[in-house]
Design a protein around this motif. Sequence first.
Motif, short mmCIF file in Angstrom:
data_model
loop_
_atom_site.label_atom_id
_atom_site.label_comp_id
_atom_site.label_asym_id
_atom_site.label_seq_id
_atom_site.Cartn_x
_atom_site.Cartn_y
_atom_site.Cartn_z
N UNK A 291 0.89 -1.16 0.21
CA UNK A 291 0.15 -0.05 0.09
C UNK A 291 0.86 1.14 0.02
N UNK A 292 0.69 2.28 -0.82
CA UNK A 292 1.28 3.31 -1.01
C UNK A 292 0.30 4.33 -0.48
N UNK A 293 0.33 5.04 0.86
CA UNK A 293 -0.47 5.99 1.09
C UNK A 293 0.18 7.34 1.25
N UNK A 294 -0.41 8.44 0.74
CA UNK A 294 -0.13 9.80 0.77
C UNK A 294 -1.10 10.49 1.54
N UNK A 295 -0.42 11.22 2.69
CA UNK A 295 -1.15 12.09 3.34
C UNK A 295 -0.63 13.66 3.13
N UNK A 296 -1.51 14.40 2.96
CA UNK A 296 -1.35 15.80 2.56
C UNK A 296 -1.75 16.58 3.70
N UNK A 297 -0.57 17.48 4.05
CA UNK A 297 -0.91 18.43 5.31
C UNK A 297 -0.35 19.88 4.79
N UNK A 298 -0.82 20.89 5.64
CA UNK A 298 -0.29 22.30 5.00
C UNK A 298 0.97 22.37 5.00
N UNK A 299 1.75 22.03 5.89
CA UNK A 299 3.46 22.23 5.57
C UNK A 299 4.27 20.98 5.22
N UNK A 300 3.42 19.81 4.95
CA UNK A 300 4.37 18.71 4.55
C UNK A 300 3.73 17.78 3.82
N UNK A 301 4.16 16.63 3.13
CA UNK A 301 3.60 15.62 2.44
C UNK A 301 4.26 14.23 2.92
N UNK A 302 3.38 13.24 3.53
CA UNK A 302 3.88 12.15 3.96
C UNK A 302 3.62 10.82 2.93
N UNK A 303 4.37 10.07 2.47
CA UNK A 303 4.37 8.94 1.65
C UNK A 303 4.89 7.86 2.37
N UNK A 304 3.79 6.93 2.62
CA UNK A 304 4.20 5.51 3.24
C UNK A 304 3.80 4.52 2.25
N UNK A 305 5.18 3.71 2.21
CA UNK A 305 5.05 2.26 1.43
C UNK A 305 5.07 1.15 2.59
N UNK A 306 3.93 0.63 2.62
CA UNK A 306 3.95 -0.55 3.61
C UNK A 306 3.45 -1.83 2.88
N UNK A 307 4.40 -2.85 3.49
CA UNK A 307 3.83 -4.09 2.72
C UNK A 307 3.46 -5.02 3.71
#
Length: 378
Positions: A291-307
């Motif tokens: 799973x590739x999950x992208x979380x958008x926040x006002x100051x940063x973006x987090x992309x998590x690659x989970x297997x």
Amino acid sequence: MTSTSTPSVTSWQPLTLRLMLAQALVLLVGLVLTLVTVMWFGPSMFVHELAVSGHAEEAAHVGEEILQGAFRTVSFSAVIVGGLPALVIAVLLSFYLYRTIGRSLTAFSSAAEQVASGDYQVQLTSPGLGPEFDTLASSFSDMAARLSAVDTTRRQMLADLAHEMRTPLASINAHVEAIEDGVLEMDEEITRILYSQTGRLERLAGDIRLLAQAEEGLVHLQLVAQYPAEVVAEAVASVQQEAASKDITLITTMSGLDTGPVLLDRERIGQVLGNLLVNALRHTPATGSITVHTDHAPDAVTIAVTDTGDGIAAEHLSHIFDRFYRARAGREAGPGSGLGLSISRALVEAHGGRLQASSAGVDRGASFELLLPRSVRS
């Protein structure tokens, strides 16, 4: 072997001494000019001022020469009484500045000699001479720290490279000796093995060079406003076929309201995501998922690659980004150079971001979280 000469400690003294003497000379010249002006022009100006102010008769009664003489005497005494102490104080202050600047320049000279000799453990303190000297001291200390980091990286890189080159070189030597002794024939299989080992050396050299550049801040980033969803989609598409062949499901999800662009180097971040996805595919069994999950926040973006794959043991988790980790234990045990995660972390940090790993344990999957700020600090 050539040697470079560095200034001695006493070589700074003529400069600071000249500064002190120049300041004292300026004050002395000013005092002399004041005396000349008072003694030469002052008396006549004093008599003229008396006449203008309506005291011409009193001046004539006393006598012009007597008035001028009295003015000269009083003015000379006043200038001497006030000027000489001022000159002495100025000389003392100049001497103080001379000693202060001299000590500071001596410290800089000693630090330069220390760095030139290969000792980068230099930390200059503020000399207290103003923001310019403070900036110079801070910049010099930062330069020494940077040189120390570069030298440490170089030494460690050479040691790691020598260690990793042993296996493919030993394989090549063994096959060549066997061919020379007639034990093996140079057939298609032997050729494939030799090409495989030389290719491994070539990849290793390229990865080492890229990692060194990234860790030393020498990678030139092409920072352009990019939409993270597009970068993620491109990276996922590049491994879609391999995932399908292994019966692994790829899932992309997104959260957060701010889905605007992020300042990043598309090629480098794509390389990071590619490394993470390939690593996840290598350690996820058939029927598993990534799973590739992208979380958008006002100051940063987090992309998590989970297997849902092999996971990472707790004792190895803190070392997962070490160079050549696959050679020691754990997750990166595939055919790669063992530098993929190290390179990924260095590239993310070059963006001012952060890459971290987490896992619940062996056979419980792993997650790699990439955080990118929306603006990169210079």
